[in-house]
Motif scaffolding. Sequence first.
Motif, PDB file in Angstrom:
ATOM      1  N   MET B   1      12.055 -16.309  38.877  1.00 39.97           N
ATOM      2  CA  MET B   1      11.657 -15.100  38.144  1.00 39.97           C
ATOM      3  C   MET B   1      10.259 -14.670  38.541  1.00 39.97           C
ATOM      4  SD  MET B   1      12.952 -13.015  36.108  1.00 39.97           S
ATOM      5  CE  MET B   1      12.254 -11.513  35.463  1.00 39.97           C
ATOM      6  N   GLU B   2       9.375 -15.648  38.644  1.00 34.30           N
ATOM      7  CA  GLU B   2       7.992 -15.332  39.012  1.00 34.30           C
ATOM      8  C   GLU B   2       7.944 -14.715  40.416  1.00 34.30           C
ATOM      9  OE1 GLU B   2       4.412 -18.243  39.090  1.00 34.30           O
ATOM     10  OE2 GLU B   2       5.147 -18.043  37.020  1.00 34.30           O
ATOM     11  N   GLY B   3       8.816 -15.261  41.311  1.00 38.27           N
ATOM     12  CA  GLY B   3       8.903 -14.728  42.680  1.00 38.27           C
ATOM     13  C   GLY B   3       9.274 -13.264  42.672  1.00 38.27           C
ATOM     14  N   LEU B   4      10.247 -12.934  41.814  1.00 40.61           N
ATOM     15  CA  LEU B   4      10.678 -11.535  41.715  1.00 40.61           C
ATOM     16  C   LEU B   4       9.538 -10.648  41.272  1.00 40.61           C
ATOM     17  CD1 LEU B   4      14.251 -11.285  40.162  1.00 40.61           C
ATOM     18  CD2 LEU B   4      13.371 -10.227  42.259  1.00 40.61           C
ATOM     19  N   MET B   5       8.765 -11.137  40.285  1.00 41.00           N
ATOM     20  CA  MET B   5       7.635 -10.358  39.780  1.00 41.00           C
ATOM     21  C   MET B   5       6.618 -10.122  40.886  1.00 41.00           C
ATOM     22  SD  MET B   5       8.238  -9.407  36.810  1.00 41.00           S
ATOM     23  CE  MET B   5       6.665  -8.780  36.232  1.00 41.00           C
ATOM     24  N   THR B   6       6.362 -11.174  41.663  1.00 37.96           N
ATOM     25  CA  THR B   6       5.389 -11.022  42.758  1.00 37.96           C
ATOM     26  C   THR B   6       5.877  -9.981  43.744  1.00 37.96           C
ATOM     27  OG1 THR B   6       5.210 -13.408  42.503  1.00 37.96           O
ATOM     28  CG2 THR B   6       3.911 -12.390  44.275  1.00 37.96           C
ATOM     29  N   LEU B   7       7.182 -10.057  44.050  1.00 32.94           N
ATOM     30  CA  LEU B   7       7.754  -9.114  45.015  1.00 32.94           C
ATOM     31  C   LEU B   7       7.626  -7.689  44.483  1.00 32.94           C
ATOM     32  CD1 LEU B   7       9.189  -9.152  47.733  1.00 32.94           C
ATOM     33  CD2 LEU B   7      11.354  -9.028  46.501  1.00 32.94           C
ATOM     34  N   TRP B   8       7.954  -7.526  43.186  1.00 27.80           N
ATOM     35  CA  TRP B   8       7.857  -6.209  42.557  1.00 27.80           C
ATOM     36  C   TRP B   8       6.420  -5.681  42.631  1.00 27.80           C
ATOM     37  CZ3 TRP B   8       9.673  -1.836  41.179  1.00 27.80           C
ATOM     38  CH2 TRP B   8       9.048  -1.061  40.213  1.00 27.80           C
TER      39      TRP B   8
END
Lengths: 86, 377
Positions: B1-8
């Motif tokens: 989830m954190e990875g997705l946030m970083t990508l966003w």
Amino acid sequence: MENNLGALLFEAANLLLIGMGVVFIFLTILIFLIKLMSSLVGKNAPTPAAPVATPNINRNTGKSAQDKKVVAAISAAVHQYRQDNK
Amino acid sequence: MEGLMTLWASTGIANFHYQQLIMIAVGFGLLYLAIAKKFEPLLLLPIGFGAVLTNIPVAGFSDPGGLLYYVYHIGIDTGVFPLLIFMGVGAMTDFGALIANPKMLLLGAAAQTGIFATLFGAILLNLIPGFEFTLADASAIAIIGGADGPTAIFLASRLAPDLLGAIAVAAYSYMALVPIIQPPIMKALTNKEERKIVMEQLRPVSQREKIIFPLMVLVISLLLLPEATPLVGMFCLGNLMRECGVVDRLSKTAQNELINIVTIALGLAVGSKLSAEAFLTVETLGILALGAVAFGIGTACGVLMAKLMCKLSGGKINPLIGAAGVSAVPMAARVVNKVGLEANPHNFLLMHAMGPNVAGVLGSAVAAGILLALVSP
């Protein structure tokens, strides 16, 4: 601010006078120099049109020589055709 | 989830400010004008694309280390690009019409009034809250009236680098708008009889005169106005290469490959100055308005000077050609030709208008030299 604006406007007026003056002086000097130069070298110097014209003439004669050959070939063929169909 | 946030967080969508969106729209607007309307496409296309690139968040095209940062630094900070363009313009310019009729230089001088008159306008704008133009800013804006892209960019890069984007866009847009801006002014100041005047044919000019001309201009400018020699000197170099006939290869490079390469880079570099914080200000609106005024005054003064010369010469000079005194080569001369043909369908003024037209290029380079000499940033 008011004073400042006045000073700036004064400077702009100054620039307008000096600037237009210098532009006119510069280009007027250039007018005289061009006239002087033209009277010195312009008269009996070759015009650039001459060298350009020469290759054109050559090309034209080349073309018309070819044209003559084509005309000769066509008239020979017509002549032959008429001879054959007499 | 954190990875997705970083990508966003690293996507363009998450990082856009609305100003950047507006500037990207401006960039696309310039691309539209270049492609669909054919407004100075050679420059507005790279400028428009540069404007889009520079406003992309995160990518950092115009931050230290980015592509456009370097292009700008190498070419415009140093003043190299506009000067190379000027050399190419010199290599494309035929001074024959001017040498045959040197009086036309006066028209090129008169049309520069637009530059100096606009100085007042720029400074008077300071009365309106939100505007704070210094004398250097005002000079850089005023040069738009010279209707010469490379000169405007060169002067702006020296005197007011912050305003460069807006000044370059204004200069090139108005050059594209010459066929719309000039004819009403030309028609208002002349009557039908004057527009019908047919001018004598110009004498042929020898190659020797054409070779000596750029050297002569160089010598006068280095004696009288060394500040103008970067512009005038490069211009004369290009013209000498064209006319001397022994370096055709260099002349062809200067007027084709080199000027094309530099135009791409120059356009991108100017586009990189169209960042939201520099362009979306009231000052930009002021610059656009002043540019139009400068153009109008320059055209009017050129026509009035030509009218005076017409009177003095006993009606041998068609006043319309004065409008070509604002450089914008060869667009202004074509406009003169067109307006002349409307009045008299057998009157071709193109060659006569080329004289004041190239005189205008020299005139605006001289005016730029004067501003550089007298105004410090």
